[in-house]
Design a protein around this motif. Structure first.
Motif, PDB file in Angstrom:
ATOM      1  N   HIS A  74     -12.785 -18.051  10.159  1.00 33.24           N
ATOM      2  CA  HIS A  74     -13.561 -18.071   8.916  1.00 33.24           C
ATOM      3  C   HIS A  74     -13.786 -16.632   8.466  1.00 33.24           C
ATOM      4  O   HIS A  74     -13.535 -15.696   9.221  1.00 33.24           O
ATOM      5  CB  HIS A  74     -14.892 -18.816   9.088  1.00 33.24           C
ATOM      6  N   GLU A  76     -15.571 -13.598   8.090  1.00 30.84           N
ATOM      7  CA  GLU A  76     -16.678 -12.803   8.625  1.00 30.84           C
ATOM      8  C   GLU A  76     -16.065 -11.544   9.204  1.00 30.84           C
ATOM      9  O   GLU A  76     -14.876 -11.540   9.558  1.00 30.84           O
ATOM     10  CB  GLU A  76     -17.397 -13.559   9.757  1.00 30.84           C
ATOM     11  N   ASP A  78     -16.179  -9.955  12.089  1.00 33.52           N
ATOM     12  CA  ASP A  78     -15.504  -9.927  13.400  1.00 33.52           C
ATOM     13  C   ASP A  78     -14.227 -10.770  13.375  1.00 33.52           C
ATOM     14  O   ASP A  78     -13.279 -10.489  14.098  1.00 33.52           O
ATOM     15  CB  ASP A  78     -16.431 -10.317  14.565  1.00 33.52           C
ATOM     16  N   GLU A  79     -14.188 -11.770  12.509  1.00 32.40           N
ATOM     17  CA  GLU A  79     -12.986 -12.594  12.392  1.00 32.40           C
ATOM     18  C   GLU A  79     -11.882 -11.886  11.599  1.00 32.40           C
ATOM     19  O   GLU A  79     -10.712 -11.996  11.948  1.00 32.40           O
ATOM     20  CB  GLU A  79     -13.312 -13.928  11.712  1.00 32.40           C
ATOM     21  N   HIS A 140     -19.800 -22.486  11.861  1.00 32.57           N
ATOM     22  CA  HIS A 140     -20.418 -22.012  10.621  1.00 32.57           C
ATOM     23  C   HIS A 140     -19.318 -21.554   9.663  1.00 32.57           C
ATOM     24  O   HIS A 140     -18.193 -21.276  10.071  1.00 32.57           O
ATOM     25  CB  HIS A 140     -21.451 -20.898  10.856  1.00 32.57           C
ATOM     26  N   ASP A 159     -15.415 -19.355  17.061  1.00 25.02           N
ATOM     27  CA  ASP A 159     -16.781 -19.196  17.544  1.00 25.02           C
ATOM     28  C   ASP A 159     -17.301 -20.382  18.348  1.00 25.02           C
ATOM     29  O   ASP A 159     -18.393 -20.302  18.920  1.00 25.02           O
ATOM     30  CB  ASP A 159     -17.728 -18.947  16.359  1.00 25.02           C
TER      31      ASP A 159
HETATM   32 FE   LIG Z   1     -18.486 -16.408  13.018  1.00 27.60          FE
END
Ligand SMILES: [Fe+2]
Ligand SMILES: [Fe+2]
Length: 247
Positions: A74, A76, A78-79, A140, A159
């Motif tokens: 998704h 974000e 860190d992704e 999320h 996650d």
């Molecule tokens: Fe995440």
């Protein structure tokens, strides 16, 4: 900081960077997964500021400019924080994600047009095959999804099962208890009535390996672990509903 590289399934490499300052004293890991094939795929780009570390780690396995696909769970940091750095380094690389992610973020944020994948779409990497599965809001992000590598039975679960600490690259121990503890601490999931059902839906894959973005990879009965995680989220949703009804 340094990035460890371990092969956690045949031709699937876990690049793991431990950050002791996050959630001390246990600390926290950020993992990317490099799926080798004629057309290599990187799942999670790593944070933008970690790009030099992750690029060097990828280079220990394959020339970074050979990357063909960049994927992640998704939108974000860190992704996918280093998404455009990877597009710059690898001229053939394409960002691949579900339709929601492309429409909501990536058509605008990616320096080259992303390829939108239908739920269940398969990409043949030449020697490896990855299937994209939509898991909206789970754990999320509206655009959330997972990848399943079919030849090794590896679920790249993003996650899901997040845990603290710097464990081994691969474990056959419990990954549910530590995930429940991390959920208790971070409350990172968008708790919703269908969360358990969506996670339980992944059990039909019968994964042999669960590749966690934050934690060790798990070798064993992936379906049983997914069932147990789904049960915990059902319990949480029931408790939240009961608390609201009592108020
Ligand atoms: Fe995440
Ligand atoms: Fe993450």
């Amino acid at each position: 900081m340094q990035t460890r590289v371990d092969e956690i399934a045949a031709g699937i490499y876990r690049l793991s960077t431990y950050v002791s300052e996050i959630a001390p004293p246990a600390g926290f890991t950020f993992n990317q997964f490099l799926v080798l094939g004629d057309e290599p795929l990187l799942f999670h780009t790593g944070l933008r500021r970690m790009f030099p570390l992750v690029r060097e780690a990828v280079a220990r396995v394959v020339a970074p400019e050979r990357l063909r696909y960049v994927a992640f769970g998704h939108y974000e940091a860190d992704e996918c924080g280093a998404m455009n750095e990877w597009l710059a380094v690898a001229p053939q690389a394409e960002v691949v994600h579900g339709h929601t992610g492309c429409l909501v973020s990536l058509n605008d944020m990616a320096d080259r047009p992303p390829r939108a994948l239908d739920d269940g779409a398969v990409i043949d990497l030449g020697g490896k095959r990855v299937r994209y599965l939509d898991t909206p809001h789970i754990p999320h992000g509206w655009d959330a999804g997972v990848l399943y590598e079919e030849t090794t039975g590896t679920l790249l679960c993003g996650d899901l099962f997040t845990q603290l600490g710097d464990g081994p690259a691969l474990t056959d121990g419990d990954v549910v208890g530590p995930a429940v503890a991390a959920e208790e601490m971070f409350r990172y999931s968008s708790l919703s009535p269908n969360m358990g059902a969506t996670i339980r839906g992944l059990t039909r894959l019968q994964p042999k390996t669960l590749a966690l973005m934050h934690g060790p990879s798990f070798a064993g009965d992936g379906a049983a672990a997914l069932h147990a995680l789904a049960d915990d989220y059902d319990r949480r949703a029931d408790t939240a509903r009961a608390t609201l009804n009592a108020a």
